[in-house]
Design a protein around this motif. Structure first.
Motif, mmCIF file in Angstrom:
data_model
loop_
_atom_site.group_PDB
_atom_site.id
_atom_site.type_symbol
_atom_site.label_atom_id
_atom_site.label_comp_id
_atom_site.label_asym_id
_atom_site.label_seq_id
_atom_site.Cartn_x
_atom_site.Cartn_y
_atom_site.Cartn_z
ATOM 1 N N VAL A 17 0.842 -1.192 0.000
ATOM 2 C CA VAL A 17 0.000 0.000 0.000
ATOM 3 C C VAL A 17 0.880 1.247 0.000
ATOM 4 C CG1 VAL A 17 -1.865 1.240 1.180
ATOM 5 C CG2 VAL A 17 -1.727 -1.262 1.344
ATOM 6 N N SER A 18 0.534 2.230 -0.836
ATOM 7 C CA SER A 18 1.295 3.469 -0.870
ATOM 8 C C SER A 18 0.377 4.646 -1.192
ATOM 9 C CB SER A 18 2.406 3.380 -1.926
ATOM 10 O OG SER A 18 3.138 4.593 -1.993
ATOM 11 N N SER A 19 0.663 5.809 -0.600
ATOM 12 C CA SER A 19 -0.101 7.028 -0.879
ATOM 13 C C SER A 19 0.837 8.127 -1.337
ATOM 14 C CB SER A 19 -0.844 7.509 0.380
ATOM 15 O OG SER A 19 -1.870 6.620 0.741
ATOM 16 N N ASP A 20 0.374 8.926 -2.305
ATOM 17 C CA ASP A 20 1.102 10.104 -2.750
ATOM 18 C C ASP A 20 0.127 11.241 -2.984
ATOM 19 O OD1 ASP A 20 4.042 10.233 -3.210
ATOM 20 O OD2 ASP A 20 3.682 8.294 -4.165
ATOM 21 N N MET A 21 0.537 12.435 -2.632
ATOM 22 C CA MET A 21 -0.266 13.628 -2.809
ATOM 23 C C MET A 21 0.421 14.557 -3.802
ATOM 24 S SD MET A 21 -1.402 16.404 0.105
ATOM 25 C CE MET A 21 -2.074 15.077 1.132
ATOM 26 N N LEU A 22 -0.338 15.094 -4.744
ATOM 27 C CA LEU A 22 0.167 16.074 -5.692
ATOM 28 C C LEU A 22 -0.578 17.383 -5.479
ATOM 29 C CD1 LEU A 22 0.442 14.035 -9.039
ATOM 30 C CD2 LEU A 22 2.175 14.382 -7.280
ATOM 31 N N VAL A 23 0.160 18.452 -5.211
ATOM 32 C CA VAL A 23 -0.418 19.760 -4.928
ATOM 33 C C VAL A 23 -0.018 20.724 -6.035
ATOM 34 C CG1 VAL A 23 -0.494 21.665 -3.268
ATOM 35 C CG2 VAL A 23 -0.325 19.306 -2.448
ATOM 36 N N GLU A 24 -0.989 21.437 -6.584
ATOM 37 C CA GLU A 24 -0.700 22.406 -7.641
ATOM 38 C C GLU A 24 0.275 23.469 -7.127
ATOM 39 O OE1 GLU A 24 -3.086 25.112 -10.931
ATOM 40 O OE2 GLU A 24 -4.014 24.760 -8.977
ATOM 41 N N GLY A 25 1.292 23.756 -7.936
ATOM 42 C CA GLY A 25 2.293 24.731 -7.562
ATOM 43 C C GLY A 25 3.459 24.147 -6.801
ATOM 44 N N ARG A 26 3.278 22.940 -6.269
ATOM 45 C CA ARG A 26 4.353 22.250 -5.548
ATOM 46 C C ARG A 26 4.861 21.051 -6.333
ATOM 47 N NH1 ARG A 26 8.397 23.725 -2.496
ATOM 48 N NH2 ARG A 26 9.019 22.208 -0.930
ATOM 49 N N HIS A 27 3.926 20.288 -6.881
ATOM 50 C CA HIS A 27 4.277 19.075 -7.614
ATOM 51 C C HIS A 27 3.965 19.161 -9.103
ATOM 52 C CE1 HIS A 27 3.504 17.697 -3.415
ATOM 53 N NE2 HIS A 27 4.640 17.079 -3.625
ATOM 54 N N PHE A 28 3.163 20.094 -9.509
ATOM 55 C CA PHE A 28 2.860 20.272 -10.930
ATOM 56 C C PHE A 28 2.467 21.724 -11.180
ATOM 57 C CE2 PHE A 28 -1.094 18.951 -8.920
ATOM 58 C CZ PHE A 28 -2.045 19.810 -9.456
ATOM 59 N N LEU A 29 2.655 22.151 -12.430
ATOM 60 C CA LEU A 29 2.343 23.522 -12.813
ATOM 61 C C LEU A 29 0.885 23.634 -13.254
ATOM 62 C CD1 LEU A 29 5.566 24.255 -14.918
ATOM 63 C CD2 LEU A 29 5.137 24.822 -12.520
ATOM 64 N N SER A 30 0.337 24.822 -13.151
ATOM 65 C CA SER A 30 -1.071 25.034 -13.540
ATOM 66 C C SER A 30 -1.272 24.852 -15.032
ATOM 67 C CB SER A 30 -1.516 26.437 -13.120
ATOM 68 O OG SER A 30 -0.723 27.427 -13.760
ATOM 69 N N THR A 31 -0.181 24.902 -15.809
ATOM 70 C CA THR A 31 -0.279 24.794 -17.260
ATOM 71 C C THR A 31 -0.260 23.353 -17.767
ATOM 72 O OG1 THR A 31 2.125 25.072 -17.373
ATOM 73 C CG2 THR A 31 0.773 27.058 -17.646
ATOM 74 N N VAL A 32 -0.123 22.388 -16.878
ATOM 75 C CA VAL A 32 -0.007 20.992 -17.326
ATOM 76 C C VAL A 32 -1.303 20.533 -17.984
ATOM 77 C CG1 VAL A 32 -0.746 20.016 -15.099
ATOM 78 C CG2 VAL A 32 0.693 18.663 -16.622
ATOM 79 N N ASP A 33 -1.159 19.755 -19.047
ATOM 80 C CA ASP A 33 -2.308 19.139 -19.725
ATOM 81 C C ASP A 33 -2.993 18.194 -18.731
ATOM 82 O OD1 ASP A 33 -3.913 17.285 -21.204
ATOM 83 O OD2 ASP A 33 -2.736 17.661 -23.001
ATOM 84 N N PRO A 34 -4.321 18.311 -18.541
ATOM 85 C CA PRO A 34 -4.985 17.440 -17.563
ATOM 86 C C PRO A 34 -4.872 15.955 -17.888
ATOM 87 C CG PRO A 34 -6.591 18.701 -18.849
ATOM 88 C CD PRO A 34 -5.243 19.294 -19.129
ATOM 89 N N VAL A 35 -4.735 15.602 -19.165
ATOM 90 C CA VAL A 35 -4.534 14.189 -19.517
ATOM 91 C C VAL A 35 -3.220 13.697 -18.923
ATOM 92 C CG1 VAL A 35 -4.254 12.533 -21.402
ATOM 93 C CG2 VAL A 35 -5.878 14.426 -21.640
ATOM 94 N N ARG A 36 -2.176 14.498 -19.078
ATOM 95 C CA ARG A 36 -0.876 14.127 -18.520
ATOM 96 C C ARG A 36 -0.913 14.123 -16.996
ATOM 97 N NH1 ARG A 36 3.984 16.939 -22.111
ATOM 98 N NH2 ARG A 36 3.720 15.622 -23.955
ATOM 99 N N LEU A 37 -1.641 15.056 -16.414
ATOM 100 C CA LEU A 37 -1.720 15.110 -14.954
ATOM 101 C C LEU A 37 -2.438 13.874 -14.408
ATOM 102 C CD1 LEU A 37 -1.153 16.619 -12.357
ATOM 103 C CD2 LEU A 37 -3.291 17.888 -12.698
ATOM 104 N N GLY A 38 -3.496 13.431 -15.086
ATOM 105 C CA GLY A 38 -4.169 12.209 -14.657
ATOM 106 C C GLY A 38 -3.230 11.021 -14.700
ATOM 107 N N HIS A 39 -2.435 10.951 -15.765
ATOM 108 C CA HIS A 39 -1.429 9.882 -15.885
ATOM 109 C C HIS A 39 -0.426 9.955 -14.738
ATOM 110 C CE1 HIS A 39 1.603 7.385 -18.165
ATOM 111 N NE2 HIS A 39 2.411 8.076 -17.368
ATOM 112 N N LYS A 40 0.130 11.144 -14.513
ATOM 113 C CA LYS A 40 1.184 11.268 -13.502
ATOM 114 C C LYS A 40 0.662 10.991 -12.105
ATOM 115 C CE LYS A 40 4.918 14.215 -11.840
ATOM 116 N NZ LYS A 40 5.728 15.435 -12.073
#
Length: 318
Positions: free
Chosen positions: A39-62
């Motif tokens: 079991v593992s958990s990861d949190m992605l926070v906008e501005g910390r782990h990804f940019l606001s300009t990222v394609d949402p398809v790519r963000l869903g993948h990541k």
């Protein structure tokens, strides 16, 4: 659109492997006999782990890839995941793209969404992933032994190069930048390689915060030291970056983070087995150092001379 309409439209799918899909207060998982849950958990926070300009398809993948990478480092097979999603508002175009990228990767690895939560708030994505591994066969950080080889999968440093372009500290050609950006925004979790390394690798960890920082977790847990070939690691940058100095390239490869490759150890006698695991999983594997009995991490160049440059790793609170 309300919360439950949102879940039904974008995230509810029929369960095919898990006993119960999305919709009840708890998910039900049934690992096979003789298997342990990973079991593992990861949190992605906008501005910390990804940019606001990222394609949402790519963000869903990541969002899912970073969790599957943890399963890979444990040698586990993916089973299911939960999704906790905070959204500033209901953007149907964003939700369609995000869920499409998320489920494309989930389907590739037979990993089902079985529950979670949604709420209004700053964009925040938290996934908990569940996998299974034969009892006693999980790859851990604590098994490295003096004399072991240090290996890494795939490439290093490309994601950090993309970040430096966003920061304005380096310049790349349009094609090189797009290649680096794809590595940053759409990493490949080495799930098949992780499973192939069970019984061969003595320790493993995924490279999420930088090679040196993550390798240090193995050294600390195993009570050993290491000698790392900085030039061998830097050669794994795949993006064409002419004109960039050796120091910035070494920083990207050794301290970059967001690679989501595996760094692992194995005895020299297992070199053939490691290379076969790489072939079986269609994944490049490269030896970049050795485990030492003496504590500490020694970084050298291709000629064995010490590298004076200082390196760090990503810290979520710095």
């Amino acid at each position: 659109m309300g919360e439950f309409d949102l879940i039904t439209r974008y995230f509810k799918r029929p369960a095919t492997r898990s006993p119960l899909g999305v919709g009840d207060d708890c998910a039900l998982l049934a690992p096979a006999a003789g298997m342990q849950l990973a079991v593992s958990s990861d949190m992605l926070v906008e501005g910390r782990h990804f940019l606001s300009t990222v394609d949402p398809v790519r963000l869903g993948h990541k969002a899912l890839a970073v969790n599957l990478s943890d399963l890979a480092a444990c040698g586990a097979k993916p089973l299911a995941f939960t999704l906790a999603l905070a959204l500033p508002g209901v953007d149907e175009g964003w939700l369609e793209g995000f869920s499409r990228g998320l489920f494309a990767l989930a389907d590739t690895h037979g990993c089902e969404l079985v529950g979670g939560d949604t709420t209004r708030g700053p964009l925040n994505i938290c996934i908990t992933v569940f996998g299974e591994v034969p009892a006693g066969a999980a790859l851990l950080r604590s098994g490295a032994r003096a004399g072991d080889d240090i290996w890494v999968s795939g490439t290093l440093g490309d994601a950090r190069l993309a970040l430096e372009v966003f920061r304005g500290t380096v310049a790349l050609s349009a094609d090189a930048f797009e290649s680096a950006r794809a590595r940053m925004e759409q990493p490949t979790p080495r799930v098949t390689l992780g499973q192939a390394l069970r019984g061969t690798a003595t320790s493993a960890v995924d490279v999420s915060d930088g090679l040196i920082g993550d390798l240090s977790h193995i050294l600390g847990s195993s009570g050993v030291g290491a000698t790392l070939d900085a030039d061998a690691a830097t050669a794994l940058i795949s993006v064409e970056a002419p004109g960039l100095g050796k120091e910035i390239l070494r920083t990207c490869a050794l301290s970059g983070g967001d690679d989501y490759e595996l760094v692992f150890t194995a005895p020299p006698s297992a070199r053939g087995a490691v290379e076969q695991a790489g072939k079986d999983s269609s994944t490049r594997v490269t030896r970049i150092g050795r485990i030492d009995a003496e504590a500490g991490l020694r970084i050298v160049d291709a000629n064995g001379a010490p590298v004076a440059q200082r390196f760090g790793s990503f810290d979520h609170f710095v």
